[in-house]
Scaffold this motif. Structure first.
Motif, PDB file in Angstrom:
ATOM      1  N   ALA A   1      -3.433   1.500   6.010  1.00 52.63           N
ATOM      2  CA  ALA A   1      -3.046   2.161   4.753  1.00 52.63           C
ATOM      3  C   ALA A   1      -4.007   3.293   4.414  1.00 52.63           C
ATOM      4  O   ALA A   1      -3.604   4.377   3.996  1.00 52.63           O
ATOM      5  N   GLU A   2      -5.297   3.031   4.638  1.00 53.33           N
ATOM      6  CA  GLU A   2      -6.287   4.075   4.321  1.00 53.33           C
ATOM      7  C   GLU A   2      -6.097   5.264   5.259  1.00 53.33           C
ATOM      8  O   GLU A   2      -6.132   6.419   4.848  1.00 53.33           O
TER       9      GLU A   2
ATOM     10  N   PHE B   1      -2.064   6.558   4.474  1.00 56.29           N
ATOM     11  CA  PHE B   1      -1.662   6.943   3.112  1.00 56.29           C
ATOM     12  C   PHE B   1      -2.825   7.512   2.296  1.00 56.29           C
ATOM     13  O   PHE B   1      -2.615   8.047   1.210  1.00 56.29           O
ATOM     14  N   GLY B   2      -4.048   7.287   2.787  1.00 59.24           N
ATOM     15  CA  GLY B   2      -5.213   7.720   2.013  1.00 59.24           C
ATOM     16  C   GLY B   2      -5.503   6.799   0.841  1.00 59.24           C
ATOM     17  O   GLY B   2      -6.337   7.110  -0.009  1.00 59.24           O
ATOM     18  N   THR B   3      -4.801   5.655   0.791  1.00 57.96           N
ATOM     19  CA  THR B   3      -5.039   4.707  -0.313  1.00 57.96           C
ATOM     20  C   THR B   3      -6.103   3.696   0.122  1.00 57.96           C
ATOM     21  O   THR B   3      -5.960   3.034   1.155  1.00 57.96           O
TER      22      THR B   3
ATOM     23  N   GLN C   1       0.695   7.700  -6.283  1.00 55.85           N
ATOM     24  CA  GLN C   1      -0.590   8.392  -6.323  1.00 55.85           C
ATOM     25  C   GLN C   1      -1.751   7.445  -6.643  1.00 55.85           C
ATOM     26  O   GLN C   1      -2.735   7.853  -7.265  1.00 55.85           O
TER      27      GLN C   1
ATOM     28  N   ALA D   1       0.817   4.223  -2.747  1.00 55.60           N
ATOM     29  CA  ALA D   1       0.570   5.633  -2.396  1.00 55.60           C
ATOM     30  C   ALA D   1       1.641   6.533  -3.007  1.00 55.60           C
ATOM     31  O   ALA D   1       1.361   7.634  -3.487  1.00 55.60           O
ATOM     32  N   ARG D   2       2.867   6.026  -3.054  1.00 53.51           N
ATOM     33  CA  ARG D   2       3.968   6.816  -3.641  1.00 53.51           C
ATOM     34  C   ARG D   2       3.709   7.084  -5.129  1.00 53.51           C
ATOM     35  O   ARG D   2       4.292   7.988  -5.719  1.00 53.51           O
TER      36      ARG D   2
ATOM     37  N   ALA E   1       0.835  -1.211   0.000  1.00 52.64           N
ATOM     38  CA  ALA E   1       0.000   0.000   0.000  1.00 52.64           C
ATOM     39  C   ALA E   1       0.865   1.255   0.000  1.00 52.64           C
ATOM     40  O   ALA E   1       0.572   2.232  -0.700  1.00 52.64           O
ATOM     41  N   ARG E   2       1.980   1.230   0.746  1.00 55.46           N
ATOM     42  CA  ARG E   2       2.881   2.395   0.781  1.00 55.46           C
ATOM     43  C   ARG E   2       3.456   2.659  -0.615  1.00 55.46           C
ATOM     44  O   ARG E   2       3.484   3.792  -1.094  1.00 55.46           O
TER      45      ARG E   2
ATOM     46  N   ARG F   1      -4.937   5.999  -5.594  1.00 44.68           N
ATOM     47  CA  ARG F   1      -5.945   6.353  -4.598  1.00 44.68           C
ATOM     48  C   ARG F   1      -6.793   5.125  -4.227  1.00 44.68           C
ATOM     49  O   ARG F   1      -7.371   5.082  -3.146  1.00 44.68           O
TER      50      ARG F   1
END
Ligand SMILES: Nc1ncnc2c1ncn2[C@@H]1O[C@H](CCC(=O)c2cccc(C(=O)O)c2)[C@@H](O)[C@H]1O
Ligand SMILES: [Zn+2]
Length: 362
Positions: free
Chosen positions: A145-146, A149-151, A111, A108-109, A104-105, A113
């Motif tokens: 992760a959510e 990271f907002g993912t 972008q 997120a890197r 997940a990280r 979503r």
């Protein structure tokens, strides 16, 4: 990361080189959704080498550099062998949680979503990981992760088809038994070798998964002909097709996919790395677009194929000769074909539009 084509076209002009650099920069910041990417297949070289170091009986290299050679495949069967040697490294719920959080990280890197991550729970439970602990591990990582990271992650559980009906039964039980199915589960798939693994035998299992509200997304047409894609549609009620590469051999199939809005989960570099397609310039993605098929871009098993999602968008942009707006449209295809709710789709589409307008503003 460069793509793996044996492209001998003329060297780019200075303007073309700047334009390509600019497009890579645009892609790097573009909000994206990914629909076809595998859990274990996304383990970074660092994670794989760390896990290999914990298990001295493994043939997997413990040096990230040596993994590059280890992740080069002579054919699809060889890819599956290497894939399973990495599966063998995932032995505890903590391994599962660490792997999922780090995947997940990495997303997120880039972008990302929203991603529908394909997990093969049968492969982990048959290797001794307790099913409840497995589900808790992936759900913990998904929620972390959510939050961090907002993912947004959702799960696809897939049957490793070569493992047969025992694997099918176990996978559909884990996917439909309310005492164990995870909250983030949205879809049901079928992976592994296609040769010698006819799709119709899995119809009863897909029927049970669909009856439980899961969406059907089997691999098909990756290493076999268009008849496998027809079977995935007619027998497994596929709403999307993993790869579907051989669909280009059957104009009626292309027309059907286009007419019914059935998306292909295209993974260009994967097809080269597993030798499913000889070179990128021979990839049928152009035929898909020309036929009006809904094409989404995905990385499949990015570290194993020496790529990442951003690179796959750059490859697609080159093969389809796209500018920023064309690339943004590809990203919106994935949002459209996703199983995200309407509000979630609107949110990501708005981000894509805002980002693209700002990028192109004079
Ligand atoms: N491009 C791909 N195309 C197809 N699949 C892909 C792709 N990338 C990744 N996968 C994954 O490879 C696995 C294959 C696992 C498999 O075949 C197998 C066979 C026998 C026993 C066992 C076991 O676990 O005991 C597993 C699947 O989990 C699938 O999700
Ligand atoms: Zn796949």
């Amino acid at each position: 990361m460069s793509d793996q084509s044996s492209d001998h076209s003329a060297a780019p002009t200075a303007g073309q080189a700047r334009q390509a650099r600019d497009l890579h920069a645009f892609i790097a910041g573009l909000p994206k959704a990914e629909l076809h990417v595998h859990h274990v297949g996304s383990a970074s070289p660092r994670i794989v080498s760390e896990l290999a170091a914990r298990h001295s009986d493994s043939k997997v290299p413990t040096d990230p550099e040596a993994l590059v050679d280890y992740f080069s495949f002579t054919d699809f069967a060889h890819f599956i062998d290497v894939y399973l040697s990495v599966v063998d490294l995932i032995r505890t719920p903590e391994d599962v949680r660490l792997l999922t959080y780090e995947v997940a990280r990495d997303m997120a890197r880039q972008q990302v979503r929203y991603a529908e991550l394909t997990i093969t729970p049968f492969s982990s439970t048959r290797r001794g990981i307790d099913e409840r602990a497995f589900m808790d591990a992936i759900e913990d990582a998904r929620k972390a992760a959510e939050a961090e990271f907002g993912t947004v992650l959702r799960w696809c559980f897939d049957i490793p088809g070569e493992a047969g009906l025992e694997a099918a039964e176990e996978t559909v039980r884990l996917a439909t038994d309310d005492r164990v199915r995870p909250e983030g589960l949205v879809s049901f798939g079928l992976g592994g070798p296609e040769v010698g693994v006819p799709r119709p035998q899995f119809r009863p299992y897909f029927d049970r998964a669909i009856a439980a509200g899961l969406r059907s997304v089997p691999h098909a047409g990756e290493t076999t002909g268009p008849e496998t894609v027809w079977d995935a549609l007619n027998e497994l009620r596929a709403e999307r097709i993993g790869h579907g590469t051989s669909s280009a051999q059957d104009p009626k199939l292309l027309a059907h996919l286009a007419e019914h809005g059935i998306a292909l989960e295209v993974c260009p570099t994967s097809n080269i790395a597993t030798r499913a397609v000889r070179t990128l310039d021979e990839h049928p993605i152009k035929e898909f677009v020309r036929a009006g098929v809904l094409v989404t871009i995905n990385s499949d098993d990015p570290p194993m194929f020496g790529t990442d999602l951003n690179n796959e968008y750059a490859v697609a942009a080159r093969l389809l000769d796209l500018d920023e707006r064309g690339v943004a449209d590809l990203a919106k295809n994935a949002v459209r074909a996703s199983f995200l709710d309407t509000a979630g789709k609107a949110r990501i589409n708005d981000e894509i539009d805002t980002y693209t307008s700002a990028w192109l503003a004079p």
